[in-house]
Enzyme design. Structure first.
Site, PDB file in Angstrom:
ATOM      1  N   SER A   1       0.871  -1.184   0.000  1.00 54.54           N
ATOM      2  CA  SER A   1       0.000   0.000   0.000  1.00 54.54           C
ATOM      3  C   SER A   1       0.902   1.226   0.000  1.00 54.54           C
ATOM      4  O   SER A   1       2.109   1.120   0.220  1.00 54.54           O
ATOM      5  CB  SER A   1      -0.861   0.029   1.269  1.00 54.54           C
ATOM      6  OG  SER A   1      -0.060   0.409   2.390  1.00 54.54           O
ATOM      7  N   ASP A   2       0.335   2.402  -0.233  1.00 58.71           N
ATOM      8  CA  ASP A   2       1.122   3.599   0.065  1.00 58.71           C
ATOM      9  C   ASP A   2       0.941   3.889   1.561  1.00 58.71           C
ATOM     10  O   ASP A   2       0.153   3.241   2.259  1.00 58.71           O
ATOM     11  CB  ASP A   2       0.719   4.788  -0.817  1.00 58.71           C
ATOM     12  CG  ASP A   2       1.862   5.803  -0.939  1.00 58.71           C
ATOM     13  OD1 ASP A   2       2.779   5.787  -0.083  1.00 58.71           O
ATOM     14  OD2 ASP A   2       1.845   6.624  -1.863  1.00 58.71           O
ATOM     15  N   TRP A   3       1.681   4.857   2.045  1.00 62.26           N
ATOM     16  CA  TRP A   3       1.766   5.184   3.481  1.00 62.26           C
ATOM     17  C   TRP A   3       0.357   5.390   4.052  1.00 62.26           C
ATOM     18  O   TRP A   3      -0.314   6.359   3.704  1.00 62.26           O
ATOM     19  CB  TRP A   3       2.614   6.444   3.624  1.00 62.26           C
ATOM     20  CG  TRP A   3       2.915   6.899   5.006  1.00 62.26           C
ATOM     21  CD1 TRP A   3       2.083   7.581   5.831  1.00 62.26           C
ATOM     22  CD2 TRP A   3       4.150   6.738   5.704  1.00 62.26           C
ATOM     23  NE1 TRP A   3       2.710   7.853   7.006  1.00 62.26           N
ATOM     24  CE2 TRP A   3       4.002   7.358   6.959  1.00 62.26           C
ATOM     25  CE3 TRP A   3       5.377   6.143   5.409  1.00 62.26           C
ATOM     26  CZ2 TRP A   3       5.015   7.400   7.907  1.00 62.26           C
ATOM     27  CZ3 TRP A   3       6.385   6.197   6.349  1.00 62.26           C
ATOM     28  CH2 TRP A   3       6.206   6.808   7.586  1.00 62.26           C
ATOM     29  N   ASP A   4      -0.087   4.456   4.859  1.00 62.60           N
ATOM     30  CA  ASP A   4      -1.372   4.587   5.554  1.00 62.60           C
ATOM     31  C   ASP A   4      -2.577   4.613   4.603  1.00 62.60           C
ATOM     32  O   ASP A   4      -3.677   5.017   4.990  1.00 62.60           O
ATOM     33  CB  ASP A   4      -1.356   5.872   6.409  1.00 62.60           C
ATOM     34  CG  ASP A   4      -2.412   5.853   7.493  1.00 62.60           C
ATOM     35  OD1 ASP A   4      -2.787   4.762   7.938  1.00 62.60           O
ATOM     36  OD2 ASP A   4      -2.887   6.938   7.886  1.00 62.60           O
ATOM     37  N   SER A   5      -2.391   4.198   3.352  1.00 61.36           N
ATOM     38  CA  SER A   5      -3.500   4.359   2.398  1.00 61.36           C
ATOM     39  C   SER A   5      -4.621   3.345   2.622  1.00 61.36           C
ATOM     40  O   SER A   5      -5.712   3.510   2.082  1.00 61.36           O
ATOM     41  CB  SER A   5      -2.998   4.299   0.950  1.00 61.36           C
ATOM     42  OG  SER A   5      -2.569   3.003   0.607  1.00 61.36           O
TER      43      SER A   5
END
Ligand code: NOJ
Length: 737
Positions: A259-263
């Site tokens: 995932s992207d950061w905290d996505s």
């Protein structure tokens, strides 16, 4: 058993031994940026509840983290150690958009290899690059990190980066895993605001935005990162169509998806889910294997399986994908890093690579009356002016976690070194930053310019004005820079602009007020020497634009591979809004696809870039007028260096499919090559074009190649007029190659 089968057997055996909590642990990446190993992290690693860390580059700490994971946890599974190694590590290379302006896959691979080696010596084994998002919107701050607007160019250069990072073998010392991001559509954010919604019809998505990712997957990229944004109503991090149908089923990708950061947690902020638990379920179901810095997986995947809402098979598949990459990286054989085994960072060879890439990335946009190159022999005095002439930090660009501005050689410093005592250099910063409006030093600057033979003004925008979450609505030169140029212009001295920026800028206000423009992007540690070499003709400029430069923001999106429309403008389509008679009949201004208040053409076209010599193209021809489906054709043209110096030229090949199942762009890049030509020399440049390379996704969203007529151009920019044609036929025919 071959190596691949052995890896699969080892993965199965490990998974059979893992508890559910240990499996979920592999799917968890945490930020480990502190200057020691915190107790909680030690405990989590011992318990096998973390599979990956990011943002730790102290080799002793990284080795200790690996030691705990391997020696103190039950199953001893090593860690993926991630870092944004985007355009260099200690040695900072030009921003990726600048690297793309080299149109040189070999140079880009060499740069990525250098960055990989430097990063690997700290224990990093995975980078979050290359970014393969196509963007047609220079307002978007992350265009700096992209490889431009064209899917073919971005694909070829992206693969070069992947090759450089991953090397021949990912388990070689100095190789790290690459990550193609952000899957997919991120670059099409509405109005260029970062993270904004994207709406891309499936056919456009497949023919444009997905293409470079497909190329990277075919080339063996180890991982894929999802995009933060909402794509056609389903955020990419929960988008099963992207992550399962396209990536796994159609492209048979067997690496892992992060995932992207905290996505994952943000899925509820998008309004797709009501809470983090549902977000975790959506993401894992869609095919996100590893969660970057968030706790949706950590908190919710175990209960989701226990409640029967999540199938264990999906968890096992995710863990398999992650473990496969750890085996391919050789981490099970040796997870530790011995920095001495790799070359020192930012050493002389590294600086030479950075200088070579910067040199090839700089684009000469204009050069009236051949004002450039300057000659040390005839020049007596030089005014060097502007906020970015001596800006060691700013020239590094957007992603410089590990770079050191103290190592930067600025334009001012390099010019001084190059000219020595022979030329009197007068420097004045004038504007504190690119955004300053304080004009108190203008008078002094004008005095300096008036008393000098030539003025070099370093303009642009600081690194902080581009990159993630740093979009701009007005992409002109900020602050009082335009007024500064006007004042310098009025001195009557030749004015040369060197522009440092993270994106294309709208330069209409200054383009006619300067004699020459070198567009240097953010050129990295060795930007200064590259700029000086070009200013003084030690080398000839050879960069070409990987992205279109608009005249005005209102033209965006503007890109060379547009569709024709039913009413295309023509060179006769010119209008000046001030001259319009308000009573003129509605149709009298022409009824084509244009704006009333700006030309329909860009300020500088995709592929544009001048040289100190002339390149004359002629005699375009094909090896046959017809080719059969499944065969290749040779297209060639002659090229003469009509000037007096040896120089490099990027030769470009474009095609147009005239009639197709879905409308096709007016031109599409299908080949490019960088050639060095001696003065007076004539060379023949040849491109092989296979009919497979003319395939596109049709109305049914399947790849197809059609019989029919094609135009083909060769030249030094996307505006080349040197054209011929060929036809694809389905049956054997005379003259086919
Ligand atoms: C967020 C960015 O979108 C992504 O590109 C980057 O790799 C991660 N943060 C990690 O820093």
């Amino acid at each position: 058993m071959n190596d691949a089968e052995l890896i699969e057997a080892q993965i199965r055996s490990l998974i059979a031994q893992m508890t559910l909590a240990e499996k979920i642990g592999q799917m968890q990446q945490v930020n480990a940026s502190s200057d020691h190993v915190p107790e909680y992290l030690r405990d989590e690693l011992c318990a096998g509840r973390i599979g990956s860390v990011l943002n730790q580059v102290d080799v002793d700490i990284v080795n200790e983290l690996q030691r705990i994971a391997v020696e103190d946890s039950r199953l001893g599974i090593p860690l993926l150690v991630g870092r944004d190694v985007i355009h260099g590590f200690k040695t900072v290379l030009p921003i990726p958009l600048g690297q793309a302006a080299t149109w040189n896959p070999h140079a880009i691979a060499e740069g990525a290899r250098l960055a990989a080696r430097e990063a690997a010596s700290t224990g990093v084994n995975w980078t979050f690059a290359p970014m393969l998002d196509i963007s047609r919107d220079p307002r978007w701050g992350r265009i700096a990190e992209s490889l431009g607007e064209d899917p073919y160019l971005a694909g070829k250069l992206g693969v070069a980066m992947v090759d450089g990072f991953q090397g021949d073998d990912m388990d070689d010392a100095g190789s790290i895993a690459a990550c193609a991001k952000h899957f997919a559509g991120y670059g099409a954010s509405e109005s260029g605001r970062d993270y904004a919604t994207t709406n891309i019809p499936e056919n456009e998505l497949r023919n444009v935005y997905l293409q470079p990712f497909h190329t990277a997957v075919d080339a063996g990229v180890a991982s894929i990162m999802t995009s933060f944004s909402d794509l056609n109503g389903v955020p990419a991090t929960a988008n099963e169509f992207l992550l399962r149908q396209v990536l796994r089923e159609e492209w048979t990708f067997d690496g892992f998806v992060v995932s992207d950061w905290d996505s994952i947690r943000q899925l509820s902020v998008h309004g797709l889910t009501a809470n983090d638990k549902d977000s975790a379920l959506e993401a894992v179901t869609a095919g996100v294997d590893l969660e970057m810095e968030g706790d949706a997986y950590r908190n919710h995947l175990v209960p989701l399986v226990e409640e029967g809402r999540l199938d264990m098979e999906l968890v096992d598949k995710a863990v398999e994908n992650i473990l496969r990459s750890k085996f391919r990286l050789g981490l099970f054989d040796d997870p530790y890093t011995q920095p001495d085994a790799l070359p020192a960072m930012a050493d002389e060879p590294a600086m030479a690579v950075a200088r070579m890439i910067a040199l090839q990335s700089i684009v000469m946009l204009k050069n009236d009356q051949d004002v450039l190159p300057l000659s040390v022999d005839t020049l007596k005095s030089l005014a060097v002016i502007g906020p970015l002439a001596d800006a060691a930090h700013q020239q590094l660009g957007t992603w410089v976690f590990d770079g050191d501005p103290a190592q930067s050689i600025t334009g001012l410093k390099a010019i001084r070194e190059l000219v020595g005592e022979d030329v009197d250099i007068r420097y004045q910063r004038v504007l504190e930053t690119s955004r300053s409006k304080d004009k108190t030093q203008f008078e002094e600057a004008v005095g300096l310019a008036t008393n000098s033979d030539v003025v070099i003004v370093f303009l642009g925008e600081e690194a902080i004005l581009s990159g993630e979450a740093h979009s701009r609505a007005d992409i002109g030169l900020p602050g009082a820079q335009v007024e500064l140029v006007e004042k310098l212009r009025n001195t009557g001295k030749p004015v040369i602009a060197v522009i440092l920026a993270g994106r294309p800028l709208t330069l209409s206000d200054v383009v006619d007020k300067v004699d020459a423009i070198l567009f240097a992007w953010h050129p990295g540690t060795m930007g200064g020497p590259a700029i000086a070499d070009l200013l003084f003709g030690v080398e000839s400029p050879s960069g070409k634009l990987p992205v279109t430069f608009p005249r005005l923001v209102g033209q965006i999106p503007i890109y060379y591979n547009q569709k024709n429309t039913g009413k295309p403008p023509t060179p006769d389509t010119t209008v000046n809004i001030d001259d319009i008679n308000a009573r003129a009949p509605q149709t009298s201004l022409g009824m084509t696809c244009f704006h009333l208040d700006v030309a329909y053409t860009p300020l500088f076209a995709f592929g544009h870039g001048l040289s100190y010599t002339g390149f004359d193209y002629s005699n375009i021809r094909t090896s046959a007028s017809e080719i059969r489906m499944g065969e290749a054709l040779t297209i060639s043209a002659d090229l003469v260096n009509s000037g007096e110096i040896a120089a490099e030229e990027v030769v470009q090949l474009y095609v147009r499919d005239l009639v197709a199942n879905v409308t096709r762009p007016v031109r599409e890049l299908k080949g490019f090559t960088r050639v060095k030509i001696q003065p007076g020399q004539r060379v023949t440049v040849e491109f092989q074009l296979h009919t497979d390379e003319l395939a596109f996704y049709g109305r049914n969203q399947k790849k197809m190649i059609e019989v029919g007529d094609f135009h083909v151009w060769i030249g030094g920019s996307s505006e080349t007029m040197l054209r011929t044609e060929f036809r694809i036929v389905s049956k054997p025919c005379d003259g086919a190659v």
